[in-house]
Design an enzyme around this catalytic site. Structure first.
Site, PDB file in Angstrom:
ATOM      1  N   HIS A 173       4.756 -43.017  -1.747  1.00 43.87           N
ATOM      2  CA  HIS A 173       4.872 -41.749  -2.459  1.00 43.87           C
ATOM      3  C   HIS A 173       5.282 -42.015  -3.905  1.00 43.87           C
ATOM      4  O   HIS A 173       6.433 -42.342  -4.184  1.00 43.87           O
ATOM      5  CB  HIS A 173       5.892 -40.821  -1.807  1.00 43.87           C
ATOM      6  CG  HIS A 173       5.839 -39.422  -2.324  1.00 43.87           C
ATOM      7  ND1 HIS A 173       5.353 -38.367  -1.596  1.00 43.87           N
ATOM      8  CD2 HIS A 173       6.197 -38.898  -3.529  1.00 43.87           C
ATOM      9  CE1 HIS A 173       5.425 -37.260  -2.309  1.00 43.87           C
ATOM     10  NE2 HIS A 173       5.944 -37.561  -3.496  1.00 43.87           N
TER      11      HIS A 173
ATOM     12  N   ARG B 189      -1.888 -32.252   0.054  1.00 42.73           N
ATOM     13  CA  ARG B 189      -0.490 -31.840   0.076  1.00 42.73           C
ATOM     14  C   ARG B 189      -0.374 -30.323   0.079  1.00 42.73           C
ATOM     15  O   ARG B 189      -1.081 -29.632  -0.666  1.00 42.73           O
ATOM     16  CB  ARG B 189       0.246 -32.407  -1.142  1.00 42.73           C
ATOM     17  CG  ARG B 189       1.775 -32.341  -1.032  1.00 42.73           C
ATOM     18  CD  ARG B 189       2.450 -32.849  -2.285  1.00 42.73           C
ATOM     19  NE  ARG B 189       3.850 -33.238  -2.022  1.00 42.73           N
ATOM     20  CZ  ARG B 189       4.749 -33.451  -2.963  1.00 42.73           C
ATOM     21  NH1 ARG B 189       4.413 -33.339  -4.241  1.00 42.73           N
ATOM     22  NH2 ARG B 189       5.975 -33.800  -2.649  1.00 42.73           N
TER      23      ARG B 189
ATOM     24  N   ASP C 242       9.014 -42.287  -5.013  1.00 46.63           N
ATOM     25  CA  ASP C 242       8.978 -40.964  -5.640  1.00 46.63           C
ATOM     26  C   ASP C 242       8.978 -41.072  -7.167  1.00 46.63           C
ATOM     27  O   ASP C 242       9.276 -40.104  -7.870  1.00 46.63           O
ATOM     28  CB  ASP C 242      10.141 -40.087  -5.166  1.00 46.63           C
ATOM     29  CG  ASP C 242       9.946 -38.616  -5.489  1.00 46.63           C
ATOM     30  OD1 ASP C 242       8.787 -38.186  -5.652  1.00 46.63           O
ATOM     31  OD2 ASP C 242      10.940 -37.884  -5.604  1.00 46.63           O
TER      32      ASP C 242
END
Length: 309
Positions: free
Chosen positions: A39, A132, A256
């Site tokens: 991610h 998503r 992230d």
């Protein structure tokens, strides 16, 4: 800032988008070959890939070269790049990164009722393997069931992952939806549960039950977002470790990067890697988390040797 400048994506960065850590430490943990950052985001440069005029925040640029340098520093050789809401449905920045990735990258798209099947097939050819769904109000209005069904119809037959971004009680609120989705579902960032609700909160109970279905996966990333203690995020690390122990075959991890929409300074990505020593304390668990599981979930070539970026 003038309206033309906004349209071109050049407005000042939002206060909740601080710069990445200026000097992340070199991790003490040596990751297994083929480890994946499951991610991360690529943002800009805005002069080449303008941000959406409908965006709710403006990030600092974090282009593909910057991400590649970080991955080389951390010992990561594969990555899943998630389309940021600040780019909306314009996937040029994502496709550019995937084309430059040499098979090391996969993508997660933001698609909707106006996205055509031809566009989705082009994204698939580029390396996209998921879509998503954002349920965070600061990013967009939550998608309706009609919108979700429209997306599911458009991706039918591609074996894409449905990726859900929820917070607080969101995973419990969306339980029936998650159970109804075909194929595999991955929930972002420990479902961004509120640790103030305690270890037996409805959100955590539902999350464990969903993992037990065999169709739901969890990103044990975002400990910096979930923690109520600050670095080294011991409370959230313990939670992440409990899920790795609970469902070791259905967990993945990501940085992230570059950590948009946060309060305070961005976390040290080297520290986040070193925390994997506690999150997946056994070499077999670590390999599953960082190599085997993302290979399966995001359709990476299983036998292709991946040099570090």
């Amino acid at each position: 800032m003038t309206e033309p400048a906004l349209r071109e994506g050049r407005s000042a960065p939002s206060p909740e988008c601080p710069p990445p850590h200026p000097s992340p430490r070199t991790p003490s943990l040596v990751l297994p070959p083929g480890s994946c950052d499951a991610h991360c985001h690529i943002l800009g440069p805005a002069e080449v890939f303008p941000y959406s005029p409908q965006r709710t925040f403006t990030p600092l640029d974090a282009p593909k070269e910057q991400l590649a340098a970080l991955h080389a520093h951390l010992g990561l050789s594969r990555a899943v790049v998630v389309q940021s809401s600040c780019n909306g449905s314009d996937h040029r920045v994502l496709c550019d990164a995937l084309a430059a990735g040499g098979g090391r990258l996969r993508g997660v798209a933001l698609i909707g009722e106006t996205t055509t099947r031809a566009e989705i097939e082009a994204l698939h050819s580029a390396g996209v393997r998921g879509f998503r769904l954002n349920f965070l109000p600061h990013l967009r209005t939550a998608p309706t069931r009609q919108e979700i069904d429209s997306v599911l119809e458009r991706v039918d037959g591609l074996d894409w992952v449905a990726q859900l971004h929820v917070t607080g009680s969101g995973v419990a609120d969306c339980e029936s939806l998650i159970r109804s989705l075909p194929g595999r579902v991955v929930i972002d960032h420990l479902a961004r549960v509120d640790l103030a609700d305690g270890p037996h909160s409805p959100a955590l109970r539902v999350l464990r039950t969903l993992l037990d279905t065999g169709d739901v996966w969890l990103k044990v990333s975002g400990v910096d977002r979930v923690s109520r203690q600050g670095p080294p995020y011991a409370d959230a690390v313990a939670l992440a470790a409990s899920f790795v122990a609970h469902a070791p075959e259905r967990v993945v991890w990501g940085t992230d990067y570059p950590h948009v929409n946060i309060k305070g300074a961005a976390p040290d990505d080297g520290l986040l890697v070193d925390l994997l020593t506690d999150i997946a304390p056994d070499p077999g668990l670590l390999r599953r988390l960082m190599v085997d599981n993302p290979t399966d979930l995001y359709d990476f070539p299983p036998d292709q040797h991946m040099e570090q970026t």
